[in-house]
Design a protein around this motif. Structure first.
Motif, PDB file in Angstrom:
ATOM      1  N   ARG A 290       0.798  -1.223   0.000  1.00 24.26           N
ATOM      2  CA  ARG A 290       0.000   0.000   0.000  1.00 24.26           C
ATOM      3  C   ARG A 290       0.834   1.279   0.000  1.00 24.26           C
ATOM      4  O   ARG A 290       0.290   2.368  -0.193  1.00 24.26           O
ATOM      5  CB  ARG A 290      -0.955  -0.011   1.200  1.00 24.26           C
ATOM      6  N   LEU A 291       2.116   1.168   0.233  1.00 26.20           N
ATOM      7  CA  LEU A 291       3.007   2.315   0.105  1.00 26.20           C
ATOM      8  C   LEU A 291       3.449   2.421  -1.355  1.00 26.20           C
ATOM      9  O   LEU A 291       3.996   1.470  -1.912  1.00 26.20           O
ATOM     10  CB  LEU A 291       4.227   2.170   1.011  1.00 26.20           C
ATOM     11  N   VAL A 292       3.200   3.543  -1.959  1.00 20.05           N
ATOM     12  CA  VAL A 292       3.525   3.765  -3.370  1.00 20.05           C
ATOM     13  C   VAL A 292       4.553   4.888  -3.448  1.00 20.05           C
ATOM     14  O   VAL A 292       4.288   6.012  -3.027  1.00 20.05           O
ATOM     15  CB  VAL A 292       2.267   4.121  -4.186  1.00 20.05           C
ATOM     16  N   LEU A 293       5.712   4.561  -3.981  1.00 20.86           N
ATOM     17  CA  LEU A 293       6.838   5.498  -4.067  1.00 20.86           C
ATOM     18  C   LEU A 293       6.937   6.003  -5.495  1.00 20.86           C
ATOM     19  O   LEU A 293       6.911   5.214  -6.447  1.00 20.86           O
ATOM     20  CB  LEU A 293       8.126   4.774  -3.669  1.00 20.86           C
ATOM     21  N   VAL A 294       7.035   7.321  -5.651  1.00 22.76           N
ATOM     22  CA  VAL A 294       7.041   7.899  -6.988  1.00 22.76           C
ATOM     23  C   VAL A 294       8.118   8.966  -7.089  1.00 22.76           C
ATOM     24  O   VAL A 294       8.390   9.698  -6.131  1.00 22.76           O
ATOM     25  CB  VAL A 294       5.654   8.486  -7.343  1.00 22.76           C
ATOM     26  N   ASP A 295       8.739   9.037  -8.252  1.00 23.43           N
ATOM     27  CA  ASP A 295       9.706  10.076  -8.567  1.00 23.43           C
ATOM     28  C   ASP A 295       8.933  11.304  -9.055  1.00 23.43           C
ATOM     29  O   ASP A 295       8.254  11.243 -10.070  1.00 23.43           O
ATOM     30  CB  ASP A 295      10.668   9.578  -9.644  1.00 23.43           C
ATOM     31  N   SER A 296       9.039  12.412  -8.325  1.00 25.56           N
ATOM     32  CA  SER A 296       8.315  13.627  -8.713  1.00 25.56           C
ATOM     33  C   SER A 296       8.870  14.241  -9.993  1.00 25.56           C
ATOM     34  O   SER A 296       8.196  15.052 -10.640  1.00 25.56           O
ATOM     35  CB  SER A 296       8.380  14.662  -7.592  1.00 25.56           C
ATOM     36  N   GLY A 297      10.109  13.877 -10.337  1.00 25.76           N
ATOM     37  CA  GLY A 297      10.747  14.476 -11.498  1.00 25.76           C
ATOM     38  C   GLY A 297      11.327  15.849 -11.234  1.00 25.76           C
ATOM     39  O   GLY A 297      11.872  16.489 -12.140  1.00 25.76           O
ATOM     40  N   VAL A 298      11.228  16.300  -9.979  1.00 25.41           N
ATOM     41  CA  VAL A 298      11.730  17.627  -9.606  1.00 25.41           C
ATOM     42  C   VAL A 298      13.051  17.466  -8.853  1.00 25.41           C
ATOM     43  O   VAL A 298      13.095  16.828  -7.797  1.00 25.41           O
ATOM     44  CB  VAL A 298      10.726  18.386  -8.716  1.00 25.41           C
ATOM     45  N   ALA A 299      14.111  18.026  -9.406  1.00 24.16           N
ATOM     46  CA  ALA A 299      15.395  18.032  -8.707  1.00 24.16           C
ATOM     47  C   ALA A 299      15.366  19.129  -7.655  1.00 24.16           C
ATOM     48  O   ALA A 299      14.754  20.181  -7.850  1.00 24.16           O
ATOM     49  CB  ALA A 299      16.534  18.263  -9.692  1.00 24.16           C
ATOM     50  N   ARG A 300      15.996  18.874  -6.516  1.00 29.25           N
ATOM     51  CA  ARG A 300      16.046  19.910  -5.487  1.00 29.25           C
ATOM     52  C   ARG A 300      17.367  19.835  -4.758  1.00 29.25           C
ATOM     53  O   ARG A 300      18.032  18.797  -4.728  1.00 29.25           O
ATOM     54  CB  ARG A 300      14.870  19.815  -4.519  1.00 29.25           C
ATOM     55  N   LEU A 301      17.767  20.947  -4.155  1.00 25.01           N
ATOM     56  CA  LEU A 301      18.988  21.011  -3.363  1.00 25.01           C
ATOM     57  C   LEU A 301      18.587  20.984  -1.891  1.00 25.01           C
ATOM     58  O   LEU A 301      18.182  21.993  -1.323  1.00 25.01           O
ATOM     59  CB  LEU A 301      19.776  22.282  -3.693  1.00 25.01           C
ATOM     60  N   SER A 302      18.692  19.791  -1.284  1.00 24.84           N
ATOM     61  CA  SER A 302      18.242  19.657   0.096  1.00 24.84           C
ATOM     62  C   SER A 302      19.046  20.535   1.035  1.00 24.84           C
ATOM     63  O   SER A 302      18.538  20.989   2.071  1.00 24.84           O
ATOM     64  CB  SER A 302      18.320  18.196   0.542  1.00 24.84           C
ATOM     65  N   GLY A 303      20.318  20.809   0.683  1.00 30.92           N
ATOM     66  CA  GLY A 303      21.148  21.637   1.541  1.00 30.92           C
ATOM     67  C   GLY A 303      20.579  23.026   1.729  1.00 30.92           C
ATOM     68  O   GLY A 303      20.648  23.604   2.823  1.00 30.92           O
ATOM     69  N   GLU A 304      19.991  23.574   0.679  1.00 29.08           N
ATOM     70  CA  GLU A 304      19.407  24.909   0.772  1.00 29.08           C
ATOM     71  C   GLU A 304      18.182  24.905   1.680  1.00 29.08           C
ATOM     72  O   GLU A 304      17.949  25.847   2.449  1.00 29.08           O
ATOM     73  CB  GLU A 304      19.039  25.424  -0.616  1.00 29.08           C
ATOM     74  N   ILE A 305      17.370  23.847   1.584  1.00 28.56           N
ATOM     75  CA  ILE A 305      16.198  23.744   2.456  1.00 28.56           C
ATOM     76  C   ILE A 305      16.641  23.600   3.900  1.00 28.56           C
ATOM     77  O   ILE A 305      16.114  24.261   4.807  1.00 28.56           O
ATOM     78  CB  ILE A 305      15.304  22.568   2.032  1.00 28.56           C
ATOM     79  N   HIS A 306      17.621  22.724   4.148  1.00 27.48           N
ATOM     80  CA  HIS A 306      18.135  22.547   5.504  1.00 27.48           C
ATOM     81  C   HIS A 306      18.669  23.854   6.071  1.00 27.48           C
ATOM     82  O   HIS A 306      18.389  24.209   7.225  1.00 27.48           O
ATOM     83  CB  HIS A 306      19.237  21.482   5.516  1.00 27.48           C
ATOM     84  N   ALA A 307      19.440  24.577   5.268  1.00 26.52           N
ATOM     85  CA  ALA A 307      20.025  25.823   5.758  1.00 26.52           C
ATOM     86  C   ALA A 307      18.941  26.810   6.178  1.00 26.52           C
ATOM     87  O   ALA A 307      19.051  27.466   7.230  1.00 26.52           O
ATOM     88  CB  ALA A 307      20.916  26.438   4.679  1.00 26.52           C
ATOM     89  N   ALA A 308      17.883  26.911   5.385  1.00 35.63           N
ATOM     90  CA  ALA A 308      16.797  27.837   5.699  1.00 35.63           C
ATOM     91  C   ALA A 308      16.067  27.422   6.973  1.00 35.63           C
ATOM     92  O   ALA A 308      15.752  28.264   7.831  1.00 35.63           O
ATOM     93  CB  ALA A 308      15.832  27.917   4.528  1.00 35.63           C
ATOM     94  N   VAL A 309      15.790  26.118   7.110  1.00 34.88           N
ATOM     95  CA  VAL A 309      15.049  25.638   8.278  1.00 34.88           C
ATOM     96  C   VAL A 309      15.861  25.828   9.552  1.00 34.88           C
ATOM     97  O   VAL A 309      15.358  26.329  10.572  1.00 34.88           O
ATOM     98  CB  VAL A 309      14.658  24.168   8.099  1.00 34.88           C
TER      99      VAL A 309
END
Length: 288
Positions: free
Chosen positions: A145-164
């Motif tokens: 029942r867990l469905v894993l999908v590739d959003s197709g969107v690349a992101r820089l997690s480091g930038e999100i972490h830095a902001a948070v």
């Protein structure tokens, strides 16, 4: 003589972000994650070089941590799993990665786990792992029942972490409140899985996503939201972004096996790639 090994990627189901020392050292963290049979593989050559290959490419599944775990393990084949995980975490931290410890420990131990996090100087170490169990039929249902999908969107997690973490350091109430809630949802997911409470699993997954989005605006975007809208109309009843969010892998929950099949078909029809997987209970292993 060359040596090879593999480490599993993971899906974080609840409590992510609270494993980061900036929060865990002060408040304690609580995460539920599950390793999957999509791997990073690495080979150490006679020259000392390490080459990695990846079974899956989207971000948010802990692939960077897997690379560091494999590097530490191949260079220290007799190392204890905790020591390997900590060496991998230290190597990522030295590179300026602002993440936590869940990925390294999931890569080392595999399985479906409740992890708690505290200071590195704590007695017994900074991470404690409780293996979660379910009756075989319930575990199979959760996997389906867990469905894993590739959003197709690349992101820089480091930038999100830095902001948070900058906002957390400023004691912004929204971010602090979201992190405290995420810790509670880590505990709640542990209880739901341990009790085979599928309604609880669905509820916690959805609430966890709400709190993730409170951390920073970049945790979601128009593309991610459109995929959520599609999924919720076609079999999903819950979902969240994996890892830091902003794109990469998304995980959805369907309330029945049939709904999960319908969801995968709808995602494929929309041109999205579902990532097939099974749970991995081996963790880090040598490969011949």
């Amino acid at each position: 003589m060359t040596r090879s090994a593999r480490a599993p990627l993971r899906i974080d189901l609840a409590g992510g972000w609270t494993d980061v020392p900036a929060f865990a050292d002060a408040e304690g963290g609580a995460v539920v994650n599950v390793a999957i049979d999509r791997y990073v593989r690495a080979t150490l050559s006679d020259s000392g070089a390490i080459a990695c290959t990846h079974d899956a490419s989207p971000g948010g599944l802990g692939s960077s941590a897997c690379e560091h775990v494999l590097s530490a393990a191949l260079r220290d084949p007799d190392g204890d799993l905790d020591d390997i995980a900590e060496a991998a975490f230290a190597a990522e931290s030295a590179e300026g990665v602002g993440g936590g410890r869940q990925d390294q420990y999931a890569a080392c131990y595999g399985g479906l786990n409740y992890m708690t996090f505290t200071r590195a100087s704590a007695a017994g170490g900074p991470v404690r792992i409780e293996r979660l169990t379910m009756p075989e039929a319930h575990l199979a249902a959760l996997q389906t029942r867990l469905v894993l999908v590739d959003s197709g969107v690349a992101r820089l997690s480091g930038e999100i972490h830095a902001a948070v973490w900058a906002a957390y350091a400023r004691h912004e109430n929204t971010v602090t409140g979201a992190l405290l809630a995420l810790k509670q949802y880590g505990k709640a997911m542990r209880d739901a899985i341990a009790g085979s409470d599928f309604g609880g699993i669905k509820h916690v997954l959805n609430e966890n996503w709400i709190q993730q989005k409170r951390l920073h605006a970049s945790v979601t975007n128009d593309t991610v939201e459109s995929i959520f809208a599609l999924a919720m109309k076609n079999g999903a009843t819950a979902g969240k972004a994996c890892g830091a969010g902003g794109g990469g892998a998304l995980v959805f929950y369907a309330s029945s096996d049939g709904d999960a099949i319908a969801l995968r078909r709808s995602l494929a029809a929309a041109g999205l790639t579902a990532i097939d997987f099974a749970f991995d209970f081996e963790g880090l292993v040598d490969e011949e």
